[in-house]
Enzyme design. Structure first.
Site, PDB file in Angstrom:
ATOM      1  N   ASP A  35       8.616   6.881   2.319  1.00  0.00           N
ATOM      2  CA  ASP A  35       8.500   5.444   2.100  1.00  0.00           C
ATOM      3  C   ASP A  35       9.804   4.900   1.519  1.00  0.00           C
ATOM      4  OD1 ASP A  35       7.149   2.822   0.886  1.00  0.00           O
ATOM      5  OD2 ASP A  35       5.683   3.769   2.206  1.00  0.00           O
ATOM      6  N   HIS A  86       7.048  -0.450  -2.770  1.00  0.00           N
ATOM      7  CA  HIS A  86       5.982   0.023  -1.891  1.00  0.00           C
ATOM      8  C   HIS A  86       5.647   1.493  -2.124  1.00  0.00           C
ATOM      9  CE1 HIS A  86       4.142   0.812   2.206  1.00  0.00           C
ATOM     10  NE2 HIS A  86       3.594  -0.353   1.911  1.00  0.00           N
ATOM     11  N   ASN A  91      -1.301  -3.858   9.914  1.00  0.00           N
ATOM     12  CA  ASN A  91      -1.867  -5.132   9.451  1.00  0.00           C
ATOM     13  C   ASN A  91      -1.500  -6.265  10.408  1.00  0.00           C
ATOM     14  OD1 ASN A  91      -2.400  -3.676   6.914  1.00  0.00           O
ATOM     15  ND2 ASN A  91      -0.214  -3.907   6.585  1.00  0.00           N
ATOM     16  N   SER A 146      -1.562   0.238   4.192  1.00  0.00           N
ATOM     17  CA  SER A 146      -0.739   1.194   3.452  1.00  0.00           C
ATOM     18  C   SER A 146      -1.505   1.741   2.256  1.00  0.00           C
ATOM     19  CB  SER A 146       0.538   0.519   2.952  1.00  0.00           C
ATOM     20  OG  SER A 146       1.456   0.311   3.972  1.00  0.00           O
TER      21      SER A 146
END
Length: 527
Positions: free
Chosen positions: A169, A224, A317, A386
């Site tokens: 990530d 994130h 999404n 996520s």
């Protein structure tokens, strides 16, 4: 009856359509897969065997006449990244022209991937636990004395520090007070001495790797990765902040997303290679994009299946895209170790932002307004698949630890854990058989009990040790107290693959020299 969508031994599809590179980009990037190896690329380009179309020959002549760099990536056989100036090329035909050459199997765009964040047993004493609605939904603990402890996951296991989850990530804030105790540490690497002590090809990779900078500093500069790491494995019963699904775990970080949450396919592949090289049991992959199918990335994910690693990924999404019809990658790769996760909200219904797919996604997990760790010791709420994927990665640690407690070798159990998640770790929900393969949402307590019963392991109530060494009381409510909480507005959905986005700086030839086992470079100047 659960219909499984994966099958072992899937043959990788290498047929690719022509990919046009962005006209606005000065530096263009193609992932090349060679039939024998990339050492002979200059010769392949010079001889141009197989190029019969005039347009192909013209593109190749233009490429030969300019400077280019070739980075050799060891994550997949004979895979390299070609970087060149696109302003002087007929970029719409270049990938097709290169693929026509003898010695080159595929040439495809190095797609940009994005963070898939739409927003951006007994209760321990962590003060924010009451705000983590997903924890009781997963049946991790119960606050009532009448609870069936054998059906609550934390009463049986809190995971194991021997199980490694690589968060691929934007990095991890490894100094966060709620994360620091569970950060993976490379036991054979001496920090900051500029030497690859363990000879794994990475210098000073103490807690993970940063493929953008080719360095061991994988510190998060976005949020994130840190948010997801907290969902997976924030410390529990330490009197501060939040709890992770698996309070005992080793969190490895590999940073390929930049400070805007954007990164390249080639760098995601390098992170997958790092996780394999360094023994991760699970990778968390909450990134992706539509129209980002890649034979190179598919090959790298397939390598994780062969290695027995579990690949957990977010479904995306895109406001209810059906992945059965509109694939999102890497979630849509069809391998037996891939778990694609959709979202549910606090009411256990599919929120409008979440993608789904009756045969192309696997299970649902909480994804809306999730509280977890952020940068600089803070906490915040974010929404997206996520976050849902992070819940499943944490649950996978708990399931894997049950096998470990039974004395089993857990090094090659990716496919097994995926089957446990989809077949015995979900609660059926109305209408969800049309939304994901398991037909329901994650119940890790149910999964832990099912594995323990199957293995003939008697239930013994485990306890969450506090920092002082005592254990949590049976009906102790989470203690009130001061805490640092950062409320953030919801972040806009990740841009579509075709949208302009900030690019991640690829490592230069000089920066890659310190880790030449993983990446080496070739440079070509104008003939």
């Amino acid at each position: 009856m659960l219909v499984h969508r994966r099958r072992a031994g899937l043959v990788l599809c290498l047929a690719l359509c022509t990919i046009g590179l962005p006209v606005s980009a000065e530096e263009a990037r193609l992932l090349l897969r060679f039939t024998q190896g990339s050492d002979s690329f200059r010769e392949i380009l010079r001889e141009a065997k197989g190029a019969s179309k005039a347009s192909h020959k013209q593109c190749l002549s233009q490429l030969k006449a300019q400077s280019w760099d070739l980075l050799h990536i060891s994550a997949a056989p004979h895979l390299s990244l070609l970087k060149f100036d696109s302003s002087s090329l007929e970029h719409a035909h270049l990938s097709e022209a290169l693929t026509s050459l003898e010695g080159i199997e595929t040439a495809e765009q190095d797609h940009q991937l994005y963070a898939l964040d739409f927003t951006a047993s007994r209760p321990p004493n962590d003060p924010l636990l009451p705000d983590q609605y997903g924890m009781p939904q997963l049946n991790l603990y119960s606050s009532t004395a009448a609870a069936n402890l054998a059906q609550t996951a934390w009463a049986y296991t809190q995971g194991s520090s021997n199980i490694i989850v690589c968060v691929i990530d934007s990095g991890i804030d490894y100094t966060h007070p709620d994360l620091a105790a569970n950060i993976w540490t490379n036991p054979r690497e001496i920090p900051d001495n500029g030497i690859d002590d363990d000879k794994n090809g990475y210098v000073d990779d103490v807690h993970g790797w940063n493929v953008i900078k080719n360095s061991g500093d994988m510190r998060d500069d976005f949020f994130h990765g840190s948010h997801l790491a907290g969902i997976v494995g924030a410390s529990c019963n330490d009197g501060i902040g939040v709890c992770g699904v698996s309070p005992k775990v080793s969190l490895m970080g590999c940073k390929f997303l930049d400070g805007q949450g954007s990164g390249y396919t080639s760098d995601a592949i390098r992170c997958l290679q790092y996780a394999l090289t360094n023994g991760a049991h699970i990778t968390l992959n909450s990134y992706g994009a539509m129209n980002a199918n890649s034979a190179a990335l598919s090959s790298a994910v397939f390598a994780t299946q062969i290695a027995g690693q579990l690949f957990v990924t977010a479904a995306g999404n895109d406001f209810g895209a059906n992945l059965d019809k509109t694939p999102v990658y890497p979630a849509s790769y069809n391998f037996t170790n891939v778990v694609a996760v959709i979202a549910v909200n606090e009411s256990r219904v599919l929120p409008g932002y979440s993608n789904f797919g009756a045969t192309s996604t696997d299970i649902a997990a909480p994804g809306s307004d999730i509280l977890s760790t952020e940068l600089s010791g803070e906490y915040g709420n974010h929404t997206g698949t996520s976050q849902s994927a992070a819940f499943v990665a944490g649950a996978a640690v708990l399931l894997l630890s049950v096998y470990q407690q039974a004395g089993q070798n857990i090094s090659m159990m990716g496919t097994t854990i995926r089957q446990d998640l989809t077949a015995s770790s979900s609660d059926p929900l109305p209408g969800f058989s049309q939304l994901c393969a398991s037909g329901g949402t994650l119940n890790v307590g149910k999964g832990v009990a099912a594995i323990a019963n199957r293995l003939g392991q008697p239930f013994q109530a485990a306890s969450l040790a506090t920092s002082a060494g005592s254990t949590a009381s049976a009906n102790l409510a989470p203690a009130p107290g001061p805490f640092s909480r950062k409320e953030l507005p919801l972040i806009a959905p990740a841009p579509a693959a075709s949208s302009a986005a900030a690019s991640v700086a690829a490592p230069s030839a000089s920066s890659s020299a310190s880790s030449s086992v993983i990446v080496s470079t070739s440079r070509h100047t104008k003939d």
